[in-house]
Design an enzyme around this catalytic site. Sequence first.
Site: not given
Ligand code: HSE
Length: 448
Positions: A13-14, A33, A108, A132, A139, A193, A208, A314
């Site tokens: 996804t990312v 840049a 993370k 980041e 954010i 998940e 995090k 997302g």
């Molecule tokens: N699974 C995480 C969440 C997102 O629900 O915020 C990725 O760290």
Amino acid sequence: MKAIQVGLIGLGTVGAGTFHVLQRNQAEIRGRAGRGIEIAMVSARNAERAKAYQAIVGDGVPCVGDAQQLVNNPAIDIVVELIGGIEPARSLVLQAIANGKHVVTANKALLAVHGTEIFEAAREKGVVVAFEAAVAGGIPIIKALREGLTANRIEWIAGIINGTTNFILSEMRGKGLDFATVLKEAQRLGYAESDPTFDIEGVDAAHKLTLMSAIAFGVPVQFDKAHVEGISSLQATDIKYAEQLGYRIKLLGITRRRMDGNGVPAGTSGIELRVHPTLIPSSRLIANVEGAMNAVVVQADAVGTTLYYGKGAGAEPTASAVVADLVDVTRLHTADPDHRVPHLAFQPDAMSDTPILEMADVHTAFYLRLVVADQPGVLSRITTILAEHDISIDAVLQRESGEGERQTDLIILTHDTVEGRMNEALAKMQGLPTVLAPIVRIRKEELA
Ligand code: HSE
């Protein structure tokens, strides 16, 4: 100037989001840049996905199955690691660094557990590890903590940094449903998940928080010292009682520095690093962050309170953070490594060895729910135990018993105390014959 060459590991996804954002906004990104940012190679283990992307990117951008090929490719300047997990991500990142490449990662877990080794390797090679996207998705909280707030002494951080659990808690409160029902719904909608353990047990939030704490207080990343508690045993009853008392329950990551002096007894200074369900006053802005959104409150001495809010996951929100790091690294690529922003905000020789506090030494307030026999003297015995442990009561609520009912719920809110003292008091209260079920204890923070 020739475009900087990026190798992208992972087309999930990312990875796909990063690809699209870079393509769509390439003119603006180049303008910011100072040169183009080009994906030169991608790697994906999933052959189907690799084939689909090869069709989009064309033959000019090879898509390989073995990421080793990518990290060892001399044409690549920056490796973007988006596969998550510890291995093979750790080996690939270390190999990229050993080859003199900068790394951008959203991982993370990897940095919270192996950050010290990875940052040290990067420092020795004079390359950047940017992350980041690892904290709160889109954010820019790492940028804020490391650069925007650099004038400040940070006092504490409290964050809703897991969207899955915030979605579940919002649904439990809004619809009065229990945890298991909402979890199933969250899985059906794709918020949770199929194995939701890391999210619901607080592990993802603790990863995090560990990174934010290290940057805020200039300490090494120490995930193993974090207190991690999730929401799987939270009951809808407690969400309802909390609401009646003017509070919401959120899964918060809290890190706070307590230094000797200023009311902190000598020898008890240290850093709190904890994730757990927490009552917070409904009137706080962060208490009103609902659904899968993330928010982080930072209390610092010069600026006061600041709040950061947005999507914590997302494809494109996370890609926004990945691409921001790519732009940063591109700007810094030719800078003297000594003049770059340090990975953990503080210069390596200015890092602190302030200890992470044991949970028993943490200062916090409590919500207690006791199922008690509805008879004279019960409340007074409980309040006596709290008084004997120097714990001050803030509010008491007793459920009205039904006709002929011989037990009731007693809800007690306390003022701040030391957790170890509360543990002793709880053991004594639990031993009373009039306390009929295991006592529910949830921490409470005013965030004032
Ligand atoms: N699974 C995480 C969440 C997102 O629900 O915020 C990725 O760290």
